[in-house]
Write an enzyme that holds these catalytic residues in place. Sequence first.
Site, short mmCIF file in Angstrom:
data_model
loop_
_atom_site.label_atom_id
_atom_site.label_comp_id
_atom_site.label_asym_id
_atom_site.label_seq_id
_atom_site.Cartn_x
_atom_site.Cartn_y
_atom_site.Cartn_z
N HIS A 1 0.87 -1.31 0.27
CA HIS A 1 -0.30 0.12 0.04
C HIS A 1 0.68 1.30 0.05
O HIS A 1 2.07 1.18 0.29
CB HIS A 1 -0.93 -0.14 1.31
CG HIS A 1 -0.22 0.37 2.46
ND1 HIS A 1 0.61 -0.77 3.07
CD2 HIS A 1 -0.04 1.16 3.34
CE1 HIS A 1 0.96 -0.30 4.13
NE2 HIS A 1 0.70 0.90 4.12
N ASP B 1 0.76 5.16 1.73
CA ASP B 1 0.05 5.75 3.06
C ASP B 1 -0.80 7.00 2.30
O ASP B 1 0.08 7.81 1.28
CB ASP B 1 0.96 6.49 4.10
CG ASP B 1 1.58 5.25 4.65
OD1 ASP B 1 1.31 4.15 4.74
OD2 ASP B 1 2.51 5.07 5.65
N HIS C 1 4.68 -0.07 0.15
CA HIS C 1 5.37 -0.62 0.99
C HIS C 1 4.53 -1.65 1.73
O HIS C 1 3.34 -1.84 1.55
CB HIS C 1 5.89 0.34 2.11
CG HIS C 1 5.06 1.20 2.88
ND1 HIS C 1 4.44 2.20 2.27
CD2 HIS C 1 4.42 1.11 3.99
CE1 HIS C 1 3.83 2.91 3.12
NE2 HIS C 1 3.59 2.20 4.27
N ARG D 1 5.91 -9.03 16.36
CA ARG D 1 6.43 -7.72 15.90
C ARG D 1 5.27 -6.55 16.18
O ARG D 1 4.18 -6.92 16.10
CB ARG D 1 6.80 -7.97 14.46
CG ARG D 1 7.27 -6.36 13.91
CD ARG D 1 7.71 -6.78 12.64
NE ARG D 1 8.18 -5.22 12.08
CZ ARG D 1 7.63 -4.42 11.33
NH1 ARG D 1 6.34 -4.93 10.65
NH2 ARG D 1 7.93 -3.33 10.83
O1 AKG Z 1 4.61 -2.33 10.09
C1 AKG Z 1 5.28 -2.15 9.40
O2 AKG Z 1 6.21 -2.05 9.11
C2 AKG Z 1 4.28 -1.10 8.13
C3 AKG Z 1 3.00 -0.49 8.69
C4 AKG Z 1 2.58 0.68 7.69
O3 AKG Z 1 2.99 0.57 6.60
C5 AKG Z 1 1.26 1.33 8.13
O4 AKG Z 1 0.72 1.12 9.15
O5 AKG Z 1 0.75 2.11 7.34
FE FE2 Z 2 1.93 2.26 5.55
#
Ligand code: AKG
Ligand code: FE2
Length: 382
Positions: free
Chosen positions: A249, A251, A305, A315
């Site tokens: 996605h 952001d 990402h 995690r």
């Molecule tokens: O947890 C991650 O590494 C990515 C989180 C992420 O991209 C998001 O929350 O938009």
């Molecule tokens: Fe993100």
Amino acid sequence: MIENNSWRENTMPAIAVAPKPKRTLHVENIGNLSVALKDAATIPDAYLQPEGLRPDVPYDGFSKETELLPVLDLHNLSTGTADERQRIVNDIGYACKEWGFLQIINHGVPLRLIEKLRELAIIFFNLPAAEKEKASAGQVGYEGRHAYMPERVHWVETLTFVSGPVSNVEDILRLTCLDYTEEFIRSVNDYIHEMQKIVLVLLKLMAESLDLEKTFFAQHFEKNSTSVTRFNYYPPCPQPSMALGLFSHVDSNSVTILNQDEIGGLQIFKDGKWFSVKPSEDALVINVGDCLQAWTNGHFKSVEHRAVLNSVKPRISIAFFSSPHVHAVMAPPMKLVDDNHPLLYRPFTWAEYFPRMQKKRMEGKVGIDTFMRLDHKEDEDS
Ligand SMILES: O=C(O)CCC(=O)C(=O)O
Ligand SMILES: [Fe+2]
């Protein structure tokens, strides 16, 4: 349900009250993924990603490119020479244009607070599912089952707060019977405060790097910004190569600050391939969101990402999604528009953009380019 809704009226309406997208899959709410599936050898079908979307690079597949992701030391911002400061400005411009991502160290956010938030998150996500469910509140609060797009369920639990101008942290946490509620509320609020400070620093450096007035972006974030803080908890997954913590996605906000633990799992798509971001204990990961891409007329890149999983350790990542005041008009300055960079997007406000972006996302369209570009005939599919 949350009874005290005062934060809803005072904050950005789109985030707080937009109707929850309809789920088309009827997967049982697994709630506490880590407990329910701890000893399972396989994952429920709903979590299996279609073949083409499964991660081809493991969470710890750190390649040479990983080392190239810019790491900016902000120490010299206050103590360095003019040249050293200028280097930081240049580096941030380079990172936002070429990578859309960077890491910062010596950023001034107390490391103890950063760690504290991750510890508190672990305690929250290890509560019994029924307890966590009490903190569910539509688009904010706890969510144990994530289908950002209806057909894809993600291996993640989240806890989301509106972060400004009025925070709903207290409303949400008081719904659970956490005996550490006061500490949690105080720590999250302190953290949000620190994130807001660092966002302003970054936005000023970003503006300088584009040769704009320092406050060009930051002025719209100083009061009544519409930020959101989200805790992501990725339990160990028995089949990490077949599922995703978070699908690929971009952001949608302006700037995201990601606080991640030492495990690794964040991957960036660059030059046609995925690579893993190597976690660094005292670094925060910064990325450009779609709104800043449009606001800079495409000079800064909002890059795809995702979060991939591992089978051994849970995690935690904590994302602070920063956006300007809900009615701030995001229009690129003429300085960033020329023959080589024709105007790409029409001006818009977050209030206008957010509900449309959510609708598009549920239709499976990712990214601002699928509906806000001037050369896109949006009426055809809106
Ligand atoms: O947890 C991650 O590494 C990515 C989180 C992420 O991209 C998001 O929350 O938009
Ligand atoms: Fe993100």
